[in-house]
Design a protein around this motif. Structure first.
Motif, mmCIF file in Angstrom:
data_model
loop_
_atom_site.group_PDB
_atom_site.id
_atom_site.type_symbol
_atom_site.label_atom_id
_atom_site.label_comp_id
_atom_site.label_asym_id
_atom_site.label_seq_id
_atom_site.Cartn_x
_atom_site.Cartn_y
_atom_site.Cartn_z
ATOM 1 N N HIS A 23 16.349 -44.672 -44.024
ATOM 2 C CA HIS A 23 16.436 -45.794 -43.095
ATOM 3 C C HIS A 23 15.164 -45.839 -42.259
ATOM 4 C CE1 HIS A 23 17.505 -42.474 -40.481
ATOM 5 N NE2 HIS A 23 17.232 -43.258 -39.456
ATOM 6 N N VAL A 24 14.931 -46.950 -41.622
ATOM 7 C CA VAL A 24 13.801 -47.069 -40.707
ATOM 8 C C VAL A 24 14.301 -46.642 -39.333
ATOM 9 C CG1 VAL A 24 12.129 -48.625 -39.643
ATOM 10 C CG2 VAL A 24 12.761 -48.917 -42.049
ATOM 11 N N ALA A 25 13.770 -45.538 -38.828
ATOM 12 C CA ALA A 25 14.183 -45.043 -37.517
ATOM 13 C C ALA A 25 13.731 -46.031 -36.442
ATOM 14 C CB ALA A 25 13.579 -43.666 -37.262
ATOM 15 N N PRO A 26 14.620 -46.368 -35.508
ATOM 16 C CA PRO A 26 14.259 -47.340 -34.466
ATOM 17 C C PRO A 26 13.055 -46.912 -33.627
ATOM 18 C CG PRO A 26 16.616 -46.832 -34.394
ATOM 19 C CD PRO A 26 15.993 -45.924 -35.394
ATOM 20 N N THR A 27 12.829 -45.616 -33.516
ATOM 21 C CA THR A 27 11.728 -45.120 -32.690
ATOM 22 C C THR A 27 10.454 -44.870 -33.480
ATOM 23 O OG1 THR A 27 12.520 -42.863 -33.002
ATOM 24 C CG2 THR A 27 13.304 -44.043 -31.039
ATOM 25 N N SER A 28 10.479 -45.111 -34.770
ATOM 26 C CA SER A 28 9.336 -44.800 -35.615
ATOM 27 C C SER A 28 8.337 -45.951 -35.664
ATOM 28 C CB SER A 28 9.804 -44.487 -37.036
ATOM 29 O OG SER A 28 8.702 -44.254 -37.872
ATOM 30 N N ALA A 29 7.071 -45.598 -35.678
ATOM 31 C CA ALA A 29 6.017 -46.594 -35.867
ATOM 32 C C ALA A 29 5.898 -46.966 -37.348
ATOM 33 C CB ALA A 29 4.691 -46.049 -35.354
ATOM 34 N N MET A 30 6.512 -46.161 -38.210
ATOM 35 C CA MET A 30 6.456 -46.401 -39.654
ATOM 36 C C MET A 30 7.575 -47.346 -40.060
ATOM 37 S SD MET A 30 5.727 -42.553 -40.783
ATOM 38 C CE MET A 30 4.564 -41.596 -39.839
ATOM 39 N N ARG A 31 7.288 -48.242 -40.954
ATOM 40 C CA ARG A 31 8.267 -49.250 -41.363
ATOM 41 C C ARG A 31 8.940 -48.905 -42.691
ATOM 42 N NH1 ARG A 31 8.925 -49.919 -36.708
ATOM 43 N NH2 ARG A 31 10.929 -50.164 -37.642
ATOM 44 N N GLU A 32 8.598 -47.767 -43.276
ATOM 45 C CA GLU A 32 9.214 -47.361 -44.531
ATOM 46 C C GLU A 32 10.521 -46.617 -44.231
ATOM 47 O OE1 GLU A 32 6.130 -46.410 -43.612
ATOM 48 O OE2 GLU A 32 4.914 -47.752 -44.803
ATOM 49 N N PRO A 33 11.544 -46.807 -45.075
ATOM 50 C CA PRO A 33 12.793 -46.072 -44.876
ATOM 51 C C PRO A 33 12.676 -44.629 -45.365
ATOM 52 C CG PRO A 33 12.992 -47.593 -46.726
ATOM 53 C CD PRO A 33 11.624 -47.794 -46.145
ATOM 54 N N ILE A 109 4.801 -35.521 -43.652
ATOM 55 C CA ILE A 109 4.308 -36.819 -43.224
ATOM 56 C C ILE A 109 3.553 -36.629 -41.907
ATOM 57 C CG2 ILE A 109 6.363 -37.474 -41.905
ATOM 58 C CD1 ILE A 109 5.964 -40.322 -43.070
ATOM 59 N N GLY A 110 2.553 -37.449 -41.703
ATOM 60 C CA GLY A 110 1.792 -37.389 -40.452
ATOM 61 C C GLY A 110 0.619 -36.436 -40.533
ATOM 62 N N ASP A 111 -0.334 -36.652 -39.663
ATOM 63 C CA ASP A 111 -1.553 -35.847 -39.650
ATOM 64 C C ASP A 111 -1.288 -34.390 -39.295
ATOM 65 O OD1 ASP A 111 -2.978 -38.124 -40.281
ATOM 66 O OD2 ASP A 111 -3.486 -38.564 -38.193
ATOM 67 N N ASP A 112 -0.311 -34.154 -38.423
ATOM 68 C CA ASP A 112 -0.061 -32.777 -37.985
ATOM 69 C C ASP A 112 1.083 -32.116 -38.747
ATOM 70 O OD1 ASP A 112 2.104 -34.100 -36.959
ATOM 71 O OD2 ASP A 112 1.799 -33.469 -34.892
ATOM 72 N N GLY A 113 1.694 -32.832 -39.693
ATOM 73 C CA GLY A 113 2.737 -32.253 -40.525
ATOM 74 C C GLY A 113 3.990 -31.875 -39.767
ATOM 75 N N HIS A 114 4.267 -32.590 -38.674
ATOM 76 C CA HIS A 114 5.393 -32.223 -37.822
ATOM 77 C C HIS A 114 6.750 -32.554 -38.419
ATOM 78 C CE1 HIS A 114 5.088 -36.492 -36.865
ATOM 79 N NE2 HIS A 114 6.326 -36.414 -36.457
ATOM 80 N N ALA A 115 6.783 -33.475 -39.356
ATOM 81 C CA ALA A 115 8.062 -33.894 -39.915
ATOM 82 C C ALA A 115 7.982 -33.934 -41.430
ATOM 83 C CB ALA A 115 8.445 -35.271 -39.369
ATOM 84 N N LEU A 116 9.160 -33.934 -42.021
ATOM 85 C CA LEU A 116 9.299 -34.016 -43.464
ATOM 86 C C LEU A 116 10.162 -35.233 -43.761
ATOM 87 C CD1 LEU A 116 10.157 -30.257 -43.898
ATOM 88 C CD2 LEU A 116 7.966 -31.330 -44.391
ATOM 89 N N VAL A 117 9.841 -35.941 -44.821
ATOM 90 C CA VAL A 117 10.608 -37.129 -45.176
ATOM 91 C C VAL A 117 10.958 -37.122 -46.657
ATOM 92 C CG1 VAL A 117 9.634 -38.573 -43.336
ATOM 93 C CG2 VAL A 117 8.527 -38.531 -45.581
ATOM 94 N N ALA A 118 12.087 -37.762 -46.949
ATOM 95 C CA ALA A 118 12.495 -38.013 -48.333
ATOM 96 C C ALA A 118 12.688 -39.517 -48.459
ATOM 97 C CB ALA A 118 13.791 -37.279 -48.657
ATOM 98 N N GLU A 119 12.408 -40.042 -49.632
ATOM 99 C CA GLU A 119 12.537 -41.481 -49.871
ATOM 100 C C GLU A 119 13.759 -41.801 -50.719
ATOM 101 O OE1 GLU A 119 8.695 -43.385 -50.749
ATOM 102 O OE2 GLU A 119 7.802 -41.447 -50.240
ATOM 103 N N GLU A 120 14.594 -40.809 -50.905
ATOM 104 C CA GLU A 120 15.819 -40.985 -51.689
ATOM 105 C C GLU A 120 16.986 -40.408 -50.892
ATOM 106 O OE1 GLU A 120 15.888 -37.133 -54.534
ATOM 107 O OE2 GLU A 120 14.058 -38.350 -54.679
ATOM 108 N N PRO A 121 18.210 -40.814 -51.182
ATOM 109 C CA PRO A 121 19.362 -40.209 -50.496
ATOM 110 C C PRO A 121 19.404 -38.701 -50.747
ATOM 111 C CG PRO A 121 20.023 -42.212 -51.622
ATOM 112 C CD PRO A 121 18.612 -41.899 -52.081
#
Length: 175
Positions: A23-33, A109-121
């Protein structure tokens, strides 16, 4: 509360999630889910109620001794977290849960690698686990936890220093 090898964690106040759907997090600057998670090093960033504003700083390779002593404190470890007094009760009373997720679908994800993301359930590896005593987790990890009247003076000092830092939910901090 940290992930084991081959796992990442997602922290939530909802213990009923059976499937994490991008999902697109409401607080995220990124528009990808995405499905969001964190690895071992960044778990302490989430040992808080979700809406709690927090300012965090830690030593990095470029941190000067003067900045570390001034902001973290001489002989006080490598990391400090700060919240406001108005959030202390919530920190002590929140029911927080950790979901263990397989690390395979996640990428940094991100320049500092602070978070991890998946693009699938992503299906959790098991039920949500209660996260115990958040103050105790900070103590066990050697992380100072400061309670301040207002985060902004501390945040301004941190962001002007050579320390590495992260601020989460700062929009909820006092003005």
């Amino acid at each position: 509360m940290r992930p084991e090898t081959g796992q990442v964690l997602h922290f939530s106040e909802d213990p009923t999630i059976e499937l994490f759907v991008p999902h697109v997090a409401p607080t995220s600057a990124m528009r990808e889910p995405y499905v969001w998670a964190v690895g071992y090093d960044r778990c302490p960033d989430y040992w808080f109620p979700r809406a709690c504003p927090r300012a965090m700083a830690w030593k990095g390779a470029a941190t000067t001794a003067a900045d570390a002593d001034r902001i973290i404190g001489a002989g006080c470890g490598d990391r400090v977290h700060a919240i406001e007094y108005g959030w202390l009760k919530a920190l002590m009373d929140v029911s927080l849960y950790a979901y263990r997720l397989p690390a395979g679908p996640f990428r940094v994800i991100g320049d500092d690698g602070h978070a991890l993301v998946a693009e699938e359930p992503v299906k959790p590896l098991g039920p949500a686990e209660p996260v115990p005593d958040l103050l105790g987790l900070h103590e066990e990890a050697g992380i100072q936890l400061r309670v301040l009247d207002n985060l902004w003076p501390f945040w301004n000092e941190v962001t002007a220093s050579t320390l590495k830092f992260s601020g989460i939910r700062l929009r909820n901090a006092r003005r």
